[in-house]
Scaffold this motif. Structure first.
Motif, PDB file in Angstrom:
ATOM      1  N   UNK A  62      -9.808   4.412  -2.191  1.00 54.55           N
ATOM      2  CA  UNK A  62      -9.786   3.812  -0.857  1.00 54.55           C
ATOM      3  C   UNK A  62      -8.384   3.352  -0.495  1.00 54.55           C
ATOM      4  N   UNK A  63      -7.708   2.764  -1.463  1.00 54.31           N
ATOM      5  CA  UNK A  63      -6.330   2.310  -1.213  1.00 54.31           C
ATOM      6  C   UNK A  63      -5.432   3.486  -0.883  1.00 54.31           C
ATOM      7  N   UNK A  64      -5.554   4.552  -1.649  1.00 50.44           N
ATOM      8  CA  UNK A  64      -4.695   5.712  -1.408  1.00 50.44           C
ATOM      9  C   UNK A  64      -5.021   6.364  -0.068  1.00 50.44           C
ATOM     10  N   UNK A  65      -6.299   6.384   0.305  1.00 49.59           N
ATOM     11  CA  UNK A  65      -6.665   6.961   1.601  1.00 49.59           C
ATOM     12  C   UNK A  65      -6.043   6.163   2.736  1.00 49.59           C
ATOM     13  N   UNK A  66      -6.076   4.838   2.635  1.00 51.39           N
ATOM     14  CA  UNK A  66      -5.484   4.008   3.683  1.00 51.39           C
ATOM     15  C   UNK A  66      -3.981   4.258   3.773  1.00 51.39           C
ATOM     16  N   UNK A  67      -3.310   4.383   2.635  1.00 53.85           N
ATOM     17  CA  UNK A  67      -1.876   4.647   2.639  1.00 53.85           C
ATOM     18  C   UNK A  67      -1.552   5.960   3.339  1.00 53.85           C
ATOM     19  N   UNK A  68      -2.289   7.016   2.978  1.00 48.40           N
ATOM     20  CA  UNK A  68      -2.032   8.328   3.570  1.00 48.40           C
ATOM     21  C   UNK A  68      -2.388   8.328   5.058  1.00 48.40           C
ATOM     22  N   UNK A  69      -3.489   7.658   5.413  1.00 47.60           N
ATOM     23  CA  UNK A  69      -3.888   7.594   6.816  1.00 47.60           C
ATOM     24  C   UNK A  69      -2.871   6.823   7.644  1.00 47.60           C
ATOM     25  N   UNK A  70      -2.302   5.758   7.103  1.00 48.78           N
ATOM     26  CA  UNK A  70      -1.245   5.039   7.814  1.00 48.78           C
ATOM     27  C   UNK A  70      -0.024   5.925   8.020  1.00 48.78           C
ATOM     28  N   UNK A  71       0.287   6.757   7.022  1.00 50.61           N
ATOM     29  CA  UNK A  71       1.379   7.711   7.193  1.00 50.61           C
ATOM     30  C   UNK A  71       1.100   8.695   8.311  1.00 50.61           C
ATOM     31  N   UNK A  72      -0.159   9.139   8.419  1.00 51.76           N
ATOM     32  CA  UNK A  72      -0.536  10.039   9.517  1.00 51.76           C
ATOM     33  C   UNK A  72      -0.373   9.344  10.863  1.00 51.76           C
TER      34      UNK A  72
END
Length: 500
Positions: free
Chosen positions: A192-202
């Motif tokens: 979940x943490x990694x998904x949020x990081x990548x989504x913020x990058x998007x």
């Protein structure tokens, strides 16, 4: 890396899909192609020739990815790969094949997921530019029902909803009130943490370019993305608060999202005064206990502390009626999920004055500060590239010249801060500090540029700020140290330290 070295994408995956397009519906094949393309981006290799130059059905592949990631066929890790792939697509708008598919995702159709009342307000802001486009997508939906439910139109709202859900679940898990998305210790789970990081990058990539920013900015603003993310992170979410600073900076860029023209300070002030006057008229007419707010200055209205004092007079039901029903700034569902704190945050953000890029740069320090040097989210302490950093990106397109200069200056400041910290780390390591029996710090080593301060530093003079500035015009401090016992060449180096 080994698969890329042996040409797994070009020699195996692409020919297989060209021969049988139905294989693109397989999650294994789709994820394999995305992982190879992401690896090419990571190694700065030509990425799109294999899937756009030949007979590879890239439009079908792109649609299959959007369908799989929003369905039940992808795990969390596979969703991370997909969002990373979409982020790389957004950064490749110069490729006509990729651009044709990306623009279907970031069209005005995503406004369907904004509350109806707020959407009508946004359409009437610029009716000459927006109403015709909105009527066009409504006709598309009439001809082919389900247009707004299509995977292209639904993708970005799905990413935002899932990201906010992960942040909220992690905050509830950290707070101990029974959130089912956290793991009990506030981490929210590594996936979940990694998904949020990548989504913020998007999100940052989408806001960094005008074609994708045009309608996405309004969607994020009217879904209250930043207030919700701040509230979730302030309650102990799965990421530090500074991770959304890049999104906040891109949201605050003073550029017209529809035309690309730079918004002047006069235009920003005019919009700010119009908003404050609308709120004051509302208070004067409908809220007797807030009637005195109508006589406040615009500067006082933009102060969070001042407005928090006045809004404290309202009960939760009255606050909900004001923000959700009258101003249409939030929905009852938002209030149920985040509580009164969200309503106050949304109201304060609506009355805040947008800072210009010129003023932002003027307020930034010329030299790296202690807060910058010791911030691991801006300057990492190790070479772990798996974590998300709040670092500006240098893309092929910029929103405006002031934004270009601001982004480059921030990067230059971070680079200078990294150099300063490396020097400090070297000096401290050679000084070999330790705690003695009395609990005081002593040094068993030696460094040419490391001396003991004989007295605590003290501030000698602080002069008031100049007109139009928010910080003192001069601050003079005094630091006492001795060069006794140093070699002559080292004394010369210390004597050469002067104000530049």
């Amino acid at each position: 890396q080994n698969l890329e070295f042996y040409g797994y994408l070009e020699r195996c995956l692409v020919p297989m899909c060209e021969a049988d397009e139905a294989r693109l519906a397989s999650p294994v094949v789709a994820v394999s192609i995305m992982m190879m393309l992401n690896e090419k981006f990571l190694q700065a290799l030509p990425s799109w020739d294999a899937v756009t130059a030949g007979s590879f059905p890239f439009p079908a592949f792109f649609e299959s990815v959007l369908s799989l990631v929003q369905g039940d066929g992808f795990s969390d890790i596979e969703a991370i790969v997909a969002v990373s792939f979409l982020s790389n697509c957004v950064q490749s708008l110069e490729n006509s094949v990729v651009r044709g598919q990306v623009m279907k995702v970031f069209g005005i159709g995503m406004w369907w997921w904004i509350p109806e009342e707020r959407r009508q307000v946004e359409l009437q802001r610029r009716p000459e530019l927006l109403v015709k486009k909105w009527r066009h997508v409504l006709k598309k939906d009439e001809k082919s029902p389900g247009y707004f439910e299509a995977v292209q139109t639904r993708f970005f709202p799905w990413v935002v909803d899932r990201m906010l859900g992960a942040l909220l679940d992690a905050a509830r898990g950290h707070g101990g009130d029974g959130g089912d998305g956290g793991d009990g210790d506030g981490s929210g789970g590594s996936s979940s943490r990694r998904f949020v990081e990548v989504a913020l990058g998007l999100v940052v990539d989408v806001l960094s370019q005008l074609p994708t920013r045009r309608f996405a900015w309004t969607y994020l603003r009217r879904r209250n993305f930043l207030p919700k993310a701040r509230l979730a992170l302030s309650k102990g979410g799965c990421l530090p608060m500074s991770t959304i600073s890049s999104v906040a900076a891109m949201m605050a860029v003073d550029v017209d999202n529809l035309t690309g023209e730079v918004i002047t300070i006069e235009d920003s002030m005019r919009e700010f005064y119009a908003t404050t006057q609308q709120v004051q008229r509302l208070f004067f007419k409908y809220w007797q206990n807030l009637k005195d707010v109508s006589f406040l200055s615009a500067k006082e209205l933009s102060s969070r502390a001042v407005m928090a004092e006045y809004l404290g007079r309202l009960s939760d039901a009255d606050m909900k009626d004001l923000v959700c029903d009258q101003l249409k700034l939030a929905t009852p569902g938002d209030y149920e999920a985040y509580g009164r704190a969200l309503l106050e945050e949304v109201f304060a953000e609506e009355l805040s004055l947008r800072a210009s890029s010129k003023r932002t740069v003027e307020d930034m320090p010329v030299y790296p500060t202690e807060a910058l040097i010791l911030n691991p989210m801006l300057i990492p302490e190790d070479k772990d590239h798996s974590m998300a950093l709040a670092v500006p990106k240098i893309n092929v397109q910029f929103l405006s010249l002031p934004e270009y200069l601001e982004r480059n200056f921030k990067l230059y400041l971070m680079e200078a801060g990294y150099d300063v910290r490396q020097h400090l780390v070297g000096v401290v390591r050679r000084m070999a500090p330790y705690l003695n029996d009395e609990g005081r710090v002593e040094f068993s080593g030696w460094s040419a540029m490391g001396v003991e301060v004989s007295q605590p530093p003290k501030i000698v003079d602080v002069r008031p700020a100049d007109v139009g500035w928010n910080f003192p015009s001069r601050v003079l401090a005094e630091v006492r140290f001795t060069t006794r016992g140093m070699q002559n060449r080292i004394k010369v180096e210390w004597d050469q330290l002067r104000e530049q």
